[in-house]
Design a protein around this motif. Structure first.
Motif, short mmCIF file in Angstrom:
data_model
loop_
_atom_site.label_atom_id
_atom_site.label_comp_id
_atom_site.label_asym_id
_atom_site.label_seq_id
_atom_site.Cartn_x
_atom_site.Cartn_y
_atom_site.Cartn_z
N VAL A 140 0.83 -1.21 0.00
CA VAL A 140 0.00 0.00 0.00
C VAL A 140 0.86 1.26 0.00
O VAL A 140 0.55 2.25 -0.67
N SER A 141 1.97 1.23 0.73
CA SER A 141 2.87 2.39 0.73
C SER A 141 3.45 2.60 -0.67
O SER A 141 3.64 3.74 -1.12
N GLY A 142 3.73 1.49 -1.39
CA GLY A 142 4.16 1.60 -2.78
C GLY A 142 3.05 2.15 -3.65
O GLY A 142 3.30 2.93 -4.58
N LEU A 143 1.81 1.75 -3.37
CA LEU A 143 0.65 2.28 -4.09
C LEU A 143 0.54 3.79 -3.89
O LEU A 143 0.18 4.53 -4.82
N MET A 144 0.82 4.27 -2.69
CA MET A 144 0.82 5.72 -2.44
C MET A 144 1.82 6.43 -3.34
O MET A 144 1.51 7.47 -3.93
N PHE A 145 3.01 5.86 -3.45
CA PHE A 145 4.05 6.42 -4.32
C PHE A 145 3.53 6.49 -5.75
O PHE A 145 3.65 7.52 -6.43
N VAL A 146 2.96 5.39 -6.24
CA VAL A 146 2.45 5.33 -7.61
C VAL A 146 1.32 6.33 -7.82
O VAL A 146 1.31 7.11 -8.78
N GLY A 147 0.34 6.32 -6.91
CA GLY A 147 -0.84 7.16 -7.06
C GLY A 147 -0.52 8.64 -7.05
O GLY A 147 -1.04 9.41 -7.88
N ILE A 148 0.34 9.07 -6.13
CA ILE A 148 0.66 10.49 -6.02
C ILE A 148 1.43 10.97 -7.25
O ILE A 148 1.13 12.01 -7.84
N ASN A 149 2.43 10.20 -7.66
CA ASN A 149 3.23 10.62 -8.82
C ASN A 149 2.43 10.57 -10.11
O ASN A 149 2.53 11.49 -10.94
#
Length: 324
Positions: free
Chosen positions: A283-292
């Protein structure tokens, strides 16, 4: 006399600050040494996603050809907040560009990382031994072996599909991206190659029957992957700098970015440790993907609106219909 005392006092203050800094650094290193690898991965993704300079560097390719006015994109305001000299330095760094075709490197690296960790796990290699030992000691909940295998296979398939699409849809292009964007992408995929299996019970290997999380996460992955592949094929078939006609673009500027987020959400569901709804490392990786991707989608919508002089484009969502 007063001058000598002043020098002694100033020296004592500096030594005291240096000692305090060393003490804090020692504490930080102790915490990192005791932390589980999964926690360090989460810290990496969250800190990378929250970088305050993202909008200065994230745009690439055609979007650079039509920069937004200063009053609209907040660039000058950001520059003032950072400071004139620092802002100029960051502008120089942002000018370092690499070919946009280097996106292929992300997926090549992801496949290599997946193969490396598969060989390490199967052979009980030293790198795997070191990571697995640290992770087991530091946490309580874990996922089963079949979850780790499925998450690994899904991530490997995702990287392989994206590499195939990049090679199959390749067209000569002069578009560029910031070298930091390229480096961040490499770091993301290298870390995700570990994130998909690190929370598994690799010290007490067991295989469980498919769970509800598998029946929920896997269909999401298949559907999102299919949609993204279809959209990428449509974009590759378009005449350069034209508006997409695919139905998925009816209410959303970048549906392929939304599909990317759902792919990582499905991984987080499939790889959720026992007693958890989601795998919070992924999920923390998903945050990185989603924000960028969200920042890039916003820039894409502005570019479309200016390029085609169509205000209706601004009525569409950037990435998530009805929300953003």
């Amino acid at each position: 006399m007063h001058r000598k005392n002043g020098h002694k006092y100033g020296g004592a203050v500096r030594r005291g600050k240096a000692a305090m800094l060393r003490a804090w650094m020692s504490k930080i290193l102790d915490v990192l040494d005791m932390a589980a690898p999964s926690l360090l991965l989460r810290l990496f993704y969250v800190s990378a996603a929250s970088g305050p300079l993202r909008e200065r560097f994230i745009d690439y390719g055609s979007r650079e050809a039509a920069p937004a006015p200063k009053a609209e994109n907040g660039y000058e305001a950001q520059r003032k907040r950072i400071g004139g000299t620092a802002g100029a330095l960051l502008d120089s760094v942002a000018a370092v560009r690499v070919p946009h075709a280097w996106f292929n490197h992300f997926y090549v690296l992801s496949l290599l990382v997946s193969c490396f960790w598969a060989s390490q796990i199967l052979s009980d290699g030293s790198f795997f031994e070191w990571l697995a030992t640290r992770e087991v000691v530091a946490r309580s909940a874990s996922m089963s072996l079949d979850q780790a295998m499925l998450a690994w296979a899904m991530m490997t398939f995702q990287a392989g599909r994206r590499l195939y699409e990049c090679l199959d849809n390749h067209k000569p292009s002069a578009s560029k991206m910031w070298v930091g964007h390229w480096a961040a992408g490499l770091a993301f995929y290298a870390a995700m190659g570990v994130a998909v299996w690190i929370e598994a019970s690799l010290r007490s290997l067991h295989i469980d029957p498919p769970s509800l999380r598998t029946f929920v996460g896997l269909p999401i992955f298949v559907l999102a992957s299919g949609i993204q592949h279809d959209v990428h094929d449509h974009l590759a078939s378009m005449k350069k700098y034209s508006l997409p006609k695919h139905p998925m673009f009816a209410t959303c500027i970048c549906p392929h970015y939304l599909a990317e987020c759902f792919i990582y959400l499905s991984l987080a569901i499939v790889a959720a440790p026992q007693g958890h709804i989601l795998n919070w490392t992924i999920v923390s990786g998903l945050m990185f993907v989603g924000i960028n991707l969200g920042v890039t989608a916003k820039g894409t919508r502005l570019w479309y609106a200016r390029k085609f002089n169509d205000e209706r484009i601004m009525l569409k969502a950037c990435m998530i219909p009805g929300i953003f």
